[in-house]
Write a protein that holds these residues in place. Sequence first.
Motif, PDB file in Angstrom:
ATOM      1  N   GLU A   1       0.515  -1.186   0.044  1.00 25.97           N
ATOM      2  CA  GLU A   1       0.128  -0.063   0.023  1.00 25.97           C
ATOM      3  C   GLU A   1       0.854   1.262  -0.007  1.00 25.97           C
ATOM      4  O   GLU A   1       0.404   2.346  -0.347  1.00 25.97           O
ATOM      5  CB  GLU A   1      -0.949   0.044   1.155  1.00 25.97           C
ATOM      6  N   LYS A   2       2.264   0.990   0.552  1.00 22.48           N
ATOM      7  CA  LYS A   2       2.932   2.391   0.509  1.00 22.48           C
ATOM      8  C   LYS A   2       2.969   3.147  -0.588  1.00 22.48           C
ATOM      9  O   LYS A   2       2.587   4.323  -0.745  1.00 22.48           O
ATOM     10  CB  LYS A   2       4.519   2.060   0.900  1.00 22.48           C
ATOM     11  N   ASP A   3       3.124   2.829  -2.014  1.00 24.81           N
ATOM     12  CA  ASP A   3       3.318   3.479  -3.223  1.00 24.81           C
ATOM     13  C   ASP A   3       1.766   4.112  -3.412  1.00 24.81           C
ATOM     14  O   ASP A   3       1.775   5.106  -3.903  1.00 24.81           O
ATOM     15  CB  ASP A   3       3.753   2.674  -4.289  1.00 24.81           C
ATOM     16  N   ARG A   4       0.755   3.485  -3.194  1.00 29.70           N
ATOM     17  CA  ARG A   4      -0.710   4.001  -3.408  1.00 29.70           C
ATOM     18  C   ARG A   4      -1.008   5.022  -2.551  1.00 29.70           C
ATOM     19  O   ARG A   4      -1.374   6.099  -3.214  1.00 29.70           O
ATOM     20  CB  ARG A   4      -1.706   2.558  -3.340  1.00 29.70           C
ATOM     21  N   VAL A   5      -0.635   4.977  -1.155  1.00 31.63           N
ATOM     22  CA  VAL A   5      -0.722   6.009  -0.399  1.00 31.63           C
ATOM     23  C   VAL A   5       0.032   7.221  -0.845  1.00 31.63           C
ATOM     24  O   VAL A   5      -0.618   8.635  -0.908  1.00 31.63           O
ATOM     25  CB  VAL A   5      -0.517   5.739   0.995  1.00 31.63           C
ATOM     26  N   ASN A   6       1.155   7.264  -1.507  1.00 31.80           N
ATOM     27  CA  ASN A   6       2.002   8.241  -1.721  1.00 31.80           C
ATOM     28  C   ASN A   6       1.487   9.158  -2.925  1.00 31.80           C
ATOM     29  O   ASN A   6       1.330  10.002  -3.112  1.00 31.80           O
ATOM     30  CB  ASN A   6       3.480   7.767  -1.857  1.00 31.80           C
TER      31      ASN A   6
END
Length: 121
Positions: free
Chosen positions: A94-99
């Motif tokens: 999820e990290k990339d999506r949140v960014n």
Amino acid sequence: MHPKPVILIASLLLAATALPGLAAEPAAGTPDSVQPGDGNVRVVASSNSDDLRVSAQIRQALVADPSLSDLAHNVQVATNSDAVILRGVVEPTEKDRVNTLAQQFAGARQIMDELTVRARE
């Protein structure tokens, strides 16, 4: 006559911020604080209406994204004129999506990713 405690504390805080590396952690919600990392970027939220609007837009986008877990839905978003600061725990995927969601609303602000990726069990 002894100085009032508030004046003494304020004096100590001012003295500490004048010495690099000795500044105390800012109180929550203290605007204009500079933190280590990128010495020029504030990492606390401001109360400016535009900054609050950007934070709200990012929060709404996070909550509305069904591909994100409850962890990501609860990421803390702090915005000031320099940066959008993301704090919280997310799943590894999820990290990339949140960014990416944050960048859609950040404008010229830098994204400060302070997210923690949850360890796989």
